[in-house]
Motif scaffolding. Structure first.
Motif, PDB file in Angstrom:
ATOM      1  N   ASN A 142     -12.049  -7.007 -16.233  1.00 43.00           N
ATOM      2  CA  ASN A 142     -12.628  -6.140 -16.768  1.00 43.00           C
ATOM      3  C   ASN A 142     -13.546  -5.611 -15.385  1.00 43.00           C
ATOM      4  OD1 ASN A 142     -10.868  -5.291 -18.154  1.00 43.00           O
ATOM      5  ND2 ASN A 142     -12.422  -5.977 -20.326  1.00 43.00           N
ATOM      6  N   ARG A 143     -13.514  -6.087 -14.662  1.00 46.85           N
ATOM      7  CA  ARG A 143     -14.072  -5.833 -13.870  1.00 46.85           C
ATOM      8  C   ARG A 143     -13.231  -4.592 -12.983  1.00 46.85           C
ATOM      9  NH1 ARG A 143     -10.523  -6.525  -8.815  1.00 46.85           N
ATOM     10  NH2 ARG A 143      -9.173  -8.120  -8.554  1.00 46.85           N
ATOM     11  N   ASP A 144     -14.137  -3.842 -11.550  1.00 51.49           N
ATOM     12  CA  ASP A 144     -14.024  -2.343 -11.075  1.00 51.49           C
ATOM     13  C   ASP A 144     -12.279  -2.953 -10.119  1.00 51.49           C
ATOM     14  OD1 ASP A 144     -16.015  -1.195 -12.018  1.00 51.49           O
ATOM     15  OD2 ASP A 144     -17.038  -1.683 -10.140  1.00 51.49           O
ATOM     16  N   PRO A 145     -11.732  -1.900  -9.909  1.00 50.24           N
ATOM     17  CA  PRO A 145     -10.192  -2.560  -9.332  1.00 50.24           C
ATOM     18  C   PRO A 145     -11.169  -2.662  -7.139  1.00 50.24           C
ATOM     19  CG  PRO A 145     -10.527  -0.670 -10.365  1.00 50.24           C
ATOM     20  CD  PRO A 145     -11.693  -0.489 -10.734  1.00 50.24           C
ATOM     21  N   GLN A 146     -10.675  -3.879  -7.078  1.00 49.17           N
ATOM     22  CA  GLN A 146     -10.645  -4.059  -5.540  1.00 49.17           C
ATOM     23  C   GLN A 146     -10.673  -2.567  -4.318  1.00 49.17           C
ATOM     24  OE1 GLN A 146     -12.771  -6.020  -4.377  1.00 49.17           O
ATOM     25  NE2 GLN A 146     -13.006  -8.316  -6.430  1.00 49.17           N
ATOM     26  N   PRO A 147     -11.488  -2.464  -3.538  1.00 50.99           N
ATOM     27  CA  PRO A 147     -10.499  -1.229  -2.320  1.00 50.99           C
ATOM     28  C   PRO A 147      -9.284  -1.255  -2.165  1.00 50.99           C
ATOM     29  CG  PRO A 147     -12.913  -1.951  -1.977  1.00 50.99           C
ATOM     30  CD  PRO A 147     -12.421  -2.791  -3.071  1.00 50.99           C
ATOM     31  N   GLU A 148      -8.919  -2.675  -2.001  1.00 53.50           N
ATOM     32  CA  GLU A 148      -7.703  -2.394  -1.322  1.00 53.50           C
ATOM     33  C   GLU A 148      -6.546  -2.280  -2.406  1.00 53.50           C
ATOM     34  OE1 GLU A 148     -10.324  -4.868  -1.436  1.00 53.50           O
ATOM     35  OE2 GLU A 148      -8.761  -6.705  -2.387  1.00 53.50           O
ATOM     36  N   GLU A 149      -6.833  -2.580  -3.729  1.00 56.48           N
ATOM     37  CA  GLU A 149      -5.950  -2.634  -4.939  1.00 56.48           C
ATOM     38  C   GLU A 149      -6.069  -1.188  -5.651  1.00 56.48           C
ATOM     39  OE1 GLU A 149      -7.793  -6.851  -6.918  1.00 56.48           O
ATOM     40  OE2 GLU A 149      -8.993  -4.889  -7.758  1.00 56.48           O
ATOM     41  N   SER A 150      -6.774  -0.558  -5.479  1.00 58.35           N
ATOM     42  CA  SER A 150      -7.094   0.981  -5.550  1.00 58.35           C
ATOM     43  C   SER A 150      -5.754   1.919  -4.245  1.00 58.35           C
ATOM     44  CB  SER A 150      -8.817   1.744  -5.744  1.00 58.35           C
ATOM     45  OG  SER A 150      -8.781   0.872  -6.353  1.00 58.35           O
ATOM     46  N   ALA A 151      -6.531   0.859  -3.022  1.00 59.40           N
ATOM     47  CA  ALA A 151      -5.797   2.066  -1.970  1.00 59.40           C
ATOM     48  C   ALA A 151      -4.423   1.342  -2.712  1.00 59.40           C
ATOM     49  CB  ALA A 151      -5.962   0.765  -0.638  1.00 59.40           C
ATOM     50  N   ALA A 152      -3.503   0.414  -2.777  1.00 55.30           N
ATOM     51  CA  ALA A 152      -2.180   0.463  -2.986  1.00 55.30           C
ATOM     52  C   ALA A 152      -1.812   0.897  -3.791  1.00 55.30           C
ATOM     53  CB  ALA A 152      -2.253  -1.933  -3.109  1.00 55.30           C
ATOM     54  N   CYS A 153      -2.454   0.895  -5.114  1.00 55.65           N
ATOM     55  CA  CYS A 153      -1.717   1.761  -6.248  1.00 55.65           C
ATOM     56  C   CYS A 153      -1.902   3.289  -6.502  1.00 55.65           C
ATOM     57  CB  CYS A 153      -2.487   1.321  -7.556  1.00 55.65           C
ATOM     58  SG  CYS A 153      -1.807   1.642  -9.268  1.00 55.65           S
ATOM     59  N   LEU A 154      -2.930   4.083  -4.973  1.00 57.82           N
ATOM     60  CA  LEU A 154      -2.823   5.383  -5.500  1.00 57.82           C
ATOM     61  C   LEU A 154      -1.844   5.928  -4.889  1.00 57.82           C
ATOM     62  CD1 LEU A 154      -5.029   7.146  -6.048  1.00 57.82           C
ATOM     63  CD2 LEU A 154      -6.147   7.101  -3.718  1.00 57.82           C
ATOM     64  N   PRO A 155      -0.923   4.869  -4.541  1.00 54.53           N
ATOM     65  CA  PRO A 155       0.214   6.314  -4.471  1.00 54.53           C
ATOM     66  C   PRO A 155       1.402   6.613  -5.521  1.00 54.53           C
ATOM     67  CG  PRO A 155       0.244   4.857  -2.472  1.00 54.53           C
ATOM     68  CD  PRO A 155      -0.772   4.685  -3.603  1.00 54.53           C
ATOM     69  N   TYR A 156       1.168   6.082  -6.621  1.00 57.17           N
ATOM     70  CA  TYR A 156       1.270   6.256  -7.859  1.00 57.17           C
ATOM     71  C   TYR A 156       1.065   7.300  -8.396  1.00 57.17           C
ATOM     72  CZ  TYR A 156       3.781   1.769  -7.041  1.00 57.17           C
ATOM     73  OH  TYR A 156       4.786   0.620  -6.892  1.00 57.17           O
ATOM     74  N   LEU A 157      -0.244   7.329  -8.210  1.00 55.09           N
ATOM     75  CA  LEU A 157      -1.197   8.392  -9.191  1.00 55.09           C
ATOM     76  C   LEU A 157      -0.562   9.735  -8.069  1.00 55.09           C
ATOM     77  CD1 LEU A 157      -3.397   9.418 -11.037  1.00 55.09           C
ATOM     78  CD2 LEU A 157      -4.440   8.997  -9.654  1.00 55.09           C
ATOM     79  N   ARG A 158      -0.312   9.543  -6.825  1.00 54.99           N
ATOM     80  CA  ARG A 158      -0.748  10.910  -6.185  1.00 54.99           C
ATOM     81  C   ARG A 158       1.256  11.422  -6.883  1.00 54.99           C
ATOM     82  NH1 ARG A 158      -3.460  11.783  -1.711  1.00 54.99           N
ATOM     83  NH2 ARG A 158      -1.683  12.655  -0.260  1.00 54.99           N
ATOM     84  N   ALA A 159       1.833  10.599  -6.468  1.00 55.88           N
ATOM     85  CA  ALA A 159       3.261  10.745  -7.267  1.00 55.88           C
ATOM     86  C   ALA A 159       3.387  11.347  -8.691  1.00 55.88           C
ATOM     87  CB  ALA A 159       4.237   9.850  -7.277  1.00 55.88           C
ATOM     88  N   GLN A 160       2.462  10.842  -9.605  1.00 57.09           N
ATOM     89  CA  GLN A 160       1.874  11.063 -10.692  1.00 57.09           C
ATOM     90  C   GLN A 160       1.788  12.992 -10.571  1.00 57.09           C
ATOM     91  OE1 GLN A 160       0.178   7.929 -12.108  1.00 57.09           O
ATOM     92  NE2 GLN A 160       1.536   6.874 -13.369  1.00 57.09           N
ATOM     93  N   ILE A 161       1.005  13.320 -10.048  1.00 56.49           N
ATOM     94  CA  ILE A 161       0.154  14.225  -9.493  1.00 56.49           C
ATOM     95  C   ILE A 161       0.977  14.847  -9.202  1.00 56.49           C
ATOM     96  CG2 ILE A 161      -1.956  15.626  -7.974  1.00 56.49           C
ATOM     97  CD1 ILE A 161      -3.520  12.709  -8.917  1.00 56.49           C
TER      98      ILE A 161
END
Ligand code: SF4
Length: 248
Positions: free
Chosen positions: A155-174
């Motif tokens: 349950n650690r915070d996501p690393q910046p590179e993990e957030s960056a890799a995943c962010l396109p999915y959230l952007r697509a959802q929005i």
């Protein structure tokens, strides 16, 4: 049920979730009275009770949207970052296909990883009660998602590179969901969506937007379960969000 009664019930529900997290059982609490309840006189007009969430028609459910289903399928098979190695289930998100509010947290925890559903367990139950207090729910008028769709270990915070890799999915959802407002719960979601490094305590006071969509920031339900003093600012944030929806 009057306004004062509704607010009392809301805080009792928050306390109940807190108890289950800490003790696994209900504890006795002194009654918690909010300032607005103290100010209300017996002659104050009664507000309508918070209604039970309506049962949505099947066509309003998110799974019926091809866009969302396509995003979810891509998330489920994604290997864009190292988080995929430890997951039991990816957690794409769930909720209404045409939501008033998109709720964004940081990432799945153990229970979310086990079930493939966002915000389950005590924090998820508290989130549901927070939303219900302003007539929102994850079935008929909210969509619940996270910045990263796979559980960070421990349950650690996501690393910046993990957030960056995943962010396109959230952007697509929005882009598909086009919510009337976004509610970022917790520091990671708030900082990711704003690009700012300030904490929740500062960001929640600012007027923000994400690509033209009003963005509200509040504390994560897990933080509220750990620190009951956050209940008051969360309630203030929820009331502001409700007001924003009324003007959107
Ligand atoms: Fe893919 Fe996001 Fe999971 Fe990383 S966290 S593997 S980018 S779905």
């Amino acid at each position: 049920m009057g306004k004062s009664s509704s607010l009392s019930e809301y805080w009792q529900l928050l306390e109940l979730a807190e108890d289950y997290l800490q003790d696994g059982s209900r504890r006795a609490h002194p009654s918690l009275i909010l300032p607005q309840e103290q100010a209300a006189s017996p002659a104050s007009p009664a507000a309508p009770a918070v209604p039970e969430p309506p049962q949505p028609a099947a066509q309003d459910q998110a799974p019926s949207s091809p866009g969302l289903a396509d995003i979810a399928a891509k998330v489920t098979s994604c290997t864009r970052c190292a988080l995929h190695r430890g997951r039991k289930h990816a957690v794409p998100g769930e909720g209404a296909a045409h939501p008033l509010v998109l709720v964004v947290g940081e990432g799945p925890g153990a229970e979310e990883d086990a079930t493939g559903r966002p915000f389950v367990g005590p924090a998820g139950q508290l989130l549901d009660r927070m939303l219900k207090a302003i007539d929102l729910d994850r079935i008929s008028n909210c969509f619940i998602a996270n910045v990263v769709k796979c559980r960070p270990p421990g349950n650690r915070d996501p690393q910046p590179e993990e957030s960056a890799a995943c962010l396109p999915y959230l952007r697509a959802q929005i882009a598909v969901l086009r919510p009337r407002a976004i509610l970022a719960v917790g520091r990671v979601a708030a900082q990711t969506l704003t690009g700012l490094s300030a904490g929740v305590g500062e960001l929640r006071r600012r007027q923000l937007a994400y690509e033209g969509i009003p963005l509200a920031v509040t504390y994560h339900p897990s933080a509220v379960l750990r620190d009951s003093s956050l209940k008051r600012p969360v309630w203030e944030d929820l009331k502001r969000l409700k007001s924003t929806l009324g003007h959107a």
